[in-house]
Design a protein around this motif. Structure first.
Motif, PDB file in Angstrom:
ATOM      1  N   SER A 160      -2.167  -1.184  -2.781  1.00  0.00           N
ATOM      2  CA  SER A 160      -1.087  -1.774  -1.990  1.00  0.00           C
ATOM      3  C   SER A 160      -1.706  -2.786  -1.035  1.00  0.00           C
ATOM      4  N   SER A 178       5.887   7.118  -2.057  1.00  0.00           N
ATOM      5  CA  SER A 178       5.759   6.330  -3.298  1.00  0.00           C
ATOM      6  C   SER A 178       5.037   7.069  -4.408  1.00  0.00           C
ATOM      7  N   THR A 179       3.973   7.774  -4.052  1.00  0.00           N
ATOM      8  CA  THR A 179       3.127   8.447  -5.045  1.00  0.00           C
ATOM      9  C   THR A 179       3.961   9.320  -5.985  1.00  0.00           C
ATOM     10  N   LEU A 235       2.083   1.574  -9.116  1.00  0.00           N
ATOM     11  CA  LEU A 235       2.056   2.941  -9.664  1.00  0.00           C
ATOM     12  C   LEU A 235       3.141   3.129 -10.721  1.00  0.00           C
ATOM     13  N   THR A 282       1.029  12.840   1.108  1.00  0.00           N
ATOM     14  CA  THR A 282       0.857  11.412   0.846  1.00  0.00           C
ATOM     15  C   THR A 282       2.148  10.694   1.211  1.00  0.00           C
ATOM     16  N   PHE A 320       0.304  -3.961   1.462  1.00  0.00           N
ATOM     17  CA  PHE A 320       1.249  -3.930   2.576  1.00  0.00           C
ATOM     18  C   PHE A 320       0.502  -4.479   3.808  1.00  0.00           C
ATOM     19  N   ASN A 362       4.205  -4.944  -5.165  1.00  0.00           N
ATOM     20  CA  ASN A 362       3.855  -4.001  -4.091  1.00  0.00           C
ATOM     21  C   ASN A 362       3.113  -2.810  -4.700  1.00  0.00           C
ATOM     22  N   GLY A 363       2.638  -1.921  -3.850  1.00  0.00           N
ATOM     23  CA  GLY A 363       1.865  -0.771  -4.329  1.00  0.00           C
ATOM     24  C   GLY A 363       2.713   0.238  -5.088  1.00  0.00           C
ATOM     25  N   THR A 364       3.969   0.353  -4.710  1.00  0.00           N
ATOM     26  CA  THR A 364       4.864   1.282  -5.408  1.00  0.00           C
ATOM     27  C   THR A 364       5.046   0.824  -6.853  1.00  0.00           C
ATOM     28  N   ALA A 382       2.986  -6.691  -1.346  1.00  0.00           N
ATOM     29  CA  ALA A 382       2.107  -7.140  -2.426  1.00  0.00           C
ATOM     30  C   ALA A 382       1.315  -5.935  -2.931  1.00  0.00           C
ATOM     31  N   TYR A 385       1.085  12.690   7.820  1.00  0.00           N
ATOM     32  CA  TYR A 385       2.518  12.522   7.661  1.00  0.00           C
ATOM     33  C   TYR A 385       3.198  13.710   8.322  1.00  0.00           C
ATOM     34  N   VAL A 441      -4.575  10.738  -4.867  1.00  0.00           N
ATOM     35  CA  VAL A 441      -4.495   9.679  -3.856  1.00  0.00           C
ATOM     36  C   VAL A 441      -5.825   9.671  -3.097  1.00  0.00           C
ATOM     37  N   ALA A 488      -3.929   2.934  -2.957  1.00  0.00           N
ATOM     38  CA  ALA A 488      -3.201   2.075  -2.006  1.00  0.00           C
ATOM     39  C   ALA A 488      -3.941   1.928  -0.680  1.00  0.00           C
ATOM     40  N   GLN A 489      -4.609   3.000  -0.259  1.00  0.00           N
ATOM     41  CA  GLN A 489      -5.230   2.995   1.069  1.00  0.00           C
ATOM     42  C   GLN A 489      -6.749   2.808   1.000  1.00  0.00           C
ATOM     43  N   ASP A 526      -4.051   6.548  -7.105  1.00  0.00           N
ATOM     44  CA  ASP A 526      -3.305   5.877  -6.046  1.00  0.00           C
ATOM     45  C   ASP A 526      -4.348   5.429  -5.016  1.00  0.00           C
TER      46      ASP A 526
HETATM   47  C1  LIG Z   1      -0.719   6.400  -0.555  1.00  0.00           C
HETATM   48  C2  LIG Z   1       0.232   5.284  -0.794  1.00  0.00           C
HETATM   49  N1  LIG Z   1       0.751   5.110  -2.013  1.00  0.00           N
HETATM   50  C3  LIG Z   1       1.593   4.113  -2.296  1.00  0.00           C
HETATM   51  C4  LIG Z   1       1.982   3.226  -1.329  1.00  0.00           C
HETATM   52  C5  LIG Z   1       3.004   2.185  -1.676  1.00  0.00           C
HETATM   53  O1  LIG Z   1       2.625   0.885  -1.406  1.00  0.00           O
HETATM   54  P1  LIG Z   1       3.712  -0.231  -1.039  1.00  0.00           P
HETATM   55  O2  LIG Z   1       4.219   0.058   0.336  1.00  0.00           O
HETATM   56  O3  LIG Z   1       2.934  -1.499  -1.123  1.00  0.00           O
HETATM   57  O4  LIG Z   1       4.784  -0.161  -2.060  1.00  0.00           O
HETATM   58  C6  LIG Z   1       1.465   3.332  -0.040  1.00  0.00           C
HETATM   59  C7  LIG Z   1       1.835   2.359   0.997  1.00  0.00           C
HETATM   60  O5  LIG Z   1       2.244   2.620   2.064  1.00  0.00           O
HETATM   61  C8  LIG Z   1       0.586   4.396   0.248  1.00  0.00           C
HETATM   62  O6  LIG Z   1       0.076   4.563   1.466  1.00  0.00           O
END
Ligand SMILES: Cc1ncc(COP(=O)(O)O)c(C=O)c1O
Length: 365
Positions: free
Chosen positions: A181, A88-89, A64, A85, A183, A59-61, A194, A309, A131, A159-160, A157
């Motif tokens: 990410s 996870s970041t 990182l 953000t 997701f 996954n994206g977390t 993933a 957010y 990010v 992810a997006q 980061d």
């Molecule tokens: C900015 C950012 N960083 C990290 C993540 C983490 O990704 P994941 O949900 O795949 O672990 C996300 C996902 O929502 C995100 O939007």
């Protein structure tokens, strides 16, 4: 009319045959962990993002987390990042017992403000972690200049931001190492969790290749303590199918965004896209002081929206121990009260886009 915030069923319907075939192919050979599906996806992804290496992870977390871990981030280190953000970041920094050091964002982009970074650097700072929020790259040129001056690493980061570019260079290939990410709701989404790591650094690549499989270079032989956060073959096969469509999907997102911007910028603050930046509008996020009333009004008329957010990270209970207080990052705090993400995905019809616009203009007039 109903306009959902995302429509993954329509995405599946459009690719049903290809997706079903890919999943069947995996079952027919039944190599579910590692193997050619993963290797092939990683090859396609690194080619797409223009980096030497790509590594599928769970996954994206984890992308990182492994990136920071491979860079040696540990207790006592500081990592500079944004408070505006997804958790996870900063969570991954804290998980390694290092300290997240927040720096406010820029009013126009809501990405980390490079002008404020140097003031936050101490002798403990090891990494800057920008990010690319909502699919728009952070100001990487300024960030990399600062990192080079202070001998810091840059972890993106991304992810997006798959497919986003900055002066024609792809997000994911701008810093030392990057995390994507996949997701399900991301611009490239899996059928579950993933993610991937991208880098041009062979040493980091080799280290993470083992880290994601218990530090193992050969079955049941372990060079160091690692993790279990690989990308499954089924997800890799599915992502290989979808990767081919990412650019056209991103184009459609941009088309919708352009229509929103030209129709809505008299009523609300619309997202900016400075020259040289190519946003992939993972979110199309407007700003207005009337946010909560507008959200309720749209909801009553069948248009789903989201708030990315509602609370900045420095004010989250989870980060209370860091000692930040209200007022520390005024730009991020103000944004939390004003942001509203509109539906923006390739499957939206022109009629749906028009309806969203009509609903918002109806509210303001
Ligand atoms: C900015 C950012 N960083 C990290 C993540 C983490 O990704 P994941 O949900 O795949 O672990 C996300 C996902 O929502 C995100 O939007």
């Amino acid at each position: 009319m109903q306009v959902p915030i995302i429509d993954l069923v329509s995405q599946y319907k459009n690719l049903e045959k290809e997706i079903d075939n890919a999943v069947k192919r995996v079952f027919s050979h039944s190599y579910f962990v590692f193997g050619k599906e993963l290797e092939s996806f990683e090859e396609q992804l690194s080619k797409y993002a223009g980096t030497k290496f790509a590594l599928g992870v769970a996954n994206g977390t984890d992308a990182l987390l492994l990136s920071l871990y491979a860079l040696g981030i540990k207790e006592g280190d500081e990592v500079i990042t944004t408070p505006f953000t997804f958790i996870s970041t900063a969570e991954v920094i804290a998980l390694l017992r290092a300290k997240p050091v927040f720096v406010d964002v820029k009013e126009e982009s809501l990405n980390i403000d490079p002008n404020l970074i140097e003031k936050a650097i101490t002798e403990r700072t090891k990494v800057i972690l920008p990010v690319h929020l909502f699919g728009l790259c952070a100001d990487m040129k300024s960030i990399i200049d600062i990192a080079q001056k202070h001998n810091l690493k840059v972890v993106e980061d991304a992810a997006q931001a798959i497919g986003a570019t900055l002066y024609d260079k792809m997000a994911g290939g701008l810093g030392d190492i990057a995390g994507f990410s996949f997701f399900p709701t991301k611009n490239l989404g899996a059928a579950g969790d993933a993610g991937a790591i991208l880098t041009n650094d062979e040493k980091l690549y080799e280290k993470i290749r083992l880290l994601r499989v218990h530090g193992s270079h050969k079955k049941y032989y372990h060079q160091f303590i690692g993790f279990n956060n690989r990308l499954d073959a089924i997800q890799a096969a599915l992502l290989s199918v979808k990767l081919k469509y990412v650019d056209s999907w991103n184009k459609r997102r941009r088309e919708i965004a352009a229509k929103y911007t030209s129709s809505l910028n008299t009523y609300v603050k619309t997202p900016s896209e400075p020259e040289g930046y190519y946003s992939v509008y993972h979110q199309y996020t407007i700003r207005t002081e009337e946010r909560d009333r507008l959200k309720a009004f749209m909801n009553e008329r069948g248009v789903s929206t989201a708030i990315h957010y509602p609370l900045p990270l420095h004010l989250q209970l989870a980060f209370e121990y860091l000692g930040y207080k209200k007022g520390d990052f005024p730009v991020a705090e103000k944004a939390c009260g004003e942001v509203l993400s509109l539906p923006v995905y390739p499957e939206l019809t022109d009629e749906m886009v028009d309806y969203v616009i009509e609903t918002i203009s109806g509210f303001f007039s």
